[in-house]
Scaffold this motif. Structure first.
Motif, PDB file in Angstrom:
ATOM      1  N   VAL A  33      13.541  11.506 -25.820  1.00 34.68           N
ATOM      2  CA  VAL A  33      12.556  11.599 -26.906  1.00 34.68           C
ATOM      3  C   VAL A  33      12.797  10.472 -27.907  1.00 34.68           C
ATOM      4  N   GLY A  34      14.055  10.230 -28.241  1.00 30.57           N
ATOM      5  CA  GLY A  34      14.386   9.144 -29.165  1.00 30.57           C
ATOM      6  C   GLY A  34      14.010   7.777 -28.611  1.00 30.57           C
ATOM      7  N   ALA A  35      14.265   7.574 -27.320  1.00 30.74           N
ATOM      8  CA  ALA A  35      13.895   6.300 -26.694  1.00 30.74           C
ATOM      9  C   ALA A  35      12.386   6.099 -26.731  1.00 30.74           C
ATOM     10  N   TYR A  36      11.637   7.156 -26.420  1.00 32.35           N
ATOM     11  CA  TYR A  36      10.178   7.050 -26.505  1.00 32.35           C
ATOM     12  C   TYR A  36       9.736   6.750 -27.931  1.00 32.35           C
ATOM     13  N   SER A  37      10.379   7.347 -28.909  1.00 31.46           N
ATOM     14  CA  SER A  37      10.012   7.088 -30.310  1.00 31.46           C
ATOM     15  C   SER A  37      10.199   5.621 -30.650  1.00 31.46           C
ATOM     16  N   GLY A  38      11.307   5.041 -30.195  1.00 32.07           N
ATOM     17  CA  GLY A  38      11.532   3.616 -30.431  1.00 32.07           C
ATOM     18  C   GLY A  38      10.486   2.755 -29.749  1.00 32.07           C
ATOM     19  N   LEU A  39      10.151   3.099 -28.517  1.00 28.54           N
ATOM     20  CA  LEU A  39       9.131   2.347 -27.787  1.00 28.54           C
ATOM     21  C   LEU A  39       7.757   2.490 -28.434  1.00 28.54           C
ATOM     22  N   ALA A  85      18.957  11.885 -17.693  1.00 28.84           N
ATOM     23  CA  ALA A  85      19.964  10.813 -17.735  1.00 28.84           C
ATOM     24  C   ALA A  85      19.409   9.571 -17.054  1.00 28.84           C
ATOM     25  N   THR A  86      18.771   9.763 -15.910  1.00 25.82           N
ATOM     26  CA  THR A  86      18.163   8.642 -15.184  1.00 25.82           C
ATOM     27  C   THR A  86      17.034   8.032 -16.003  1.00 25.82           C
ATOM     28  N   ARG A  87      16.183   8.868 -16.569  1.00 28.76           N
ATOM     29  CA  ARG A  87      15.050   8.362 -17.347  1.00 28.76           C
ATOM     30  C   ARG A  87      15.530   7.577 -18.563  1.00 28.76           C
ATOM     31  N   LEU A  88      16.589   8.044 -19.223  1.00 30.68           N
ATOM     32  CA  LEU A  88      17.104   7.321 -20.387  1.00 30.68           C
ATOM     33  C   LEU A  88      17.616   5.950 -19.978  1.00 30.68           C
ATOM     34  N   ARG A  89      18.315   5.871 -18.864  1.00 26.85           N
ATOM     35  CA  ARG A  89      18.780   4.563 -18.379  1.00 26.85           C
ATOM     36  C   ARG A  89      17.590   3.648 -18.088  1.00 26.85           C
ATOM     37  N   GLU A  90      16.542   4.183 -17.497  1.00 22.82           N
ATOM     38  CA  GLU A  90      15.355   3.383 -17.207  1.00 22.82           C
ATOM     39  C   GLU A  90      14.678   2.893 -18.493  1.00 22.82           C
ATOM     40  N   LEU A  91      14.590   3.752 -19.471  1.00 20.84           N
ATOM     41  CA  LEU A  91      13.892   3.397 -20.711  1.00 20.84           C
ATOM     42  C   LEU A  91      14.678   2.399 -21.569  1.00 20.84           C
ATOM     43  N   THR A  92      15.989   2.518 -21.523  1.00 20.55           N
ATOM     44  CA  THR A  92      16.810   1.682 -22.387  1.00 20.55           C
ATOM     45  C   THR A  92      17.399   0.483 -21.667  1.00 20.55           C
ATOM     46  N   GLY A  93      17.338   0.484 -20.336  1.00 22.96           N
ATOM     47  CA  GLY A  93      17.952  -0.598 -19.569  1.00 22.96           C
ATOM     48  C   GLY A  93      19.465  -0.559 -19.631  1.00 22.96           C
ATOM     49  N   ASN A  94      20.000   0.605 -19.991  1.00 19.61           N
ATOM     50  CA  ASN A  94      21.447   0.774 -20.142  1.00 19.61           C
ATOM     51  C   ASN A  94      21.989   1.518 -18.943  1.00 19.61           C
TER      52      ASN A  94
END
Length: 96
Positions: A33-39, A85-94
């Motif tokens: 949710v936080g990653a989407y907010s940043g995007l 966990a996978t989606r967060l890595r995809e969204l952040t490139g981390n």
């Protein structure tokens, strides 16, 4: 005086593993949710209204899933932890 609703609930005992897994699942969703907010903020700054709408829809779906997560559904909790966990890595490139 009437008794509070919570007074009528039966007790539920969580194991340490269940409580940790549930909290980890919630945190995994919160990270996405936080990653989407940043995007969304970045898309707003670019003036990309279609992207903002798409990202907002995706973020809302995550929030809906978080609201529906039940602490006693161990299979769903495991799925959520892995998926998010996978989606967060995809969204952040981390990949860490």
């Amino acid at each position: 005086m009437s008794e509070p609703v919570i007074g009528n609930l039966p007790p539920y005992t969580w194991s340490s593993e269940e409580s940790v897994a549930y909290e980890a699942a919630i945190e995994a969703i919160n990270g996405v949710v936080g990653a989407y907010s940043g995007l969304i903020t970045e898309a707003e700054e670019r003036g990309s209204t279609d992207e903002v709408a798409d990202l907002s829809r995706r973020r809302a779906a995550c929030q809906q899933e978080r609201r529906g997560l039940k602490a006693d559904n161990t299979e769903e909790i495991a799925r959520v932890r892995a998926t998010y966990a996978t989606r967060l890595r995809e969204l952040t490139g981390n990949d860490a």
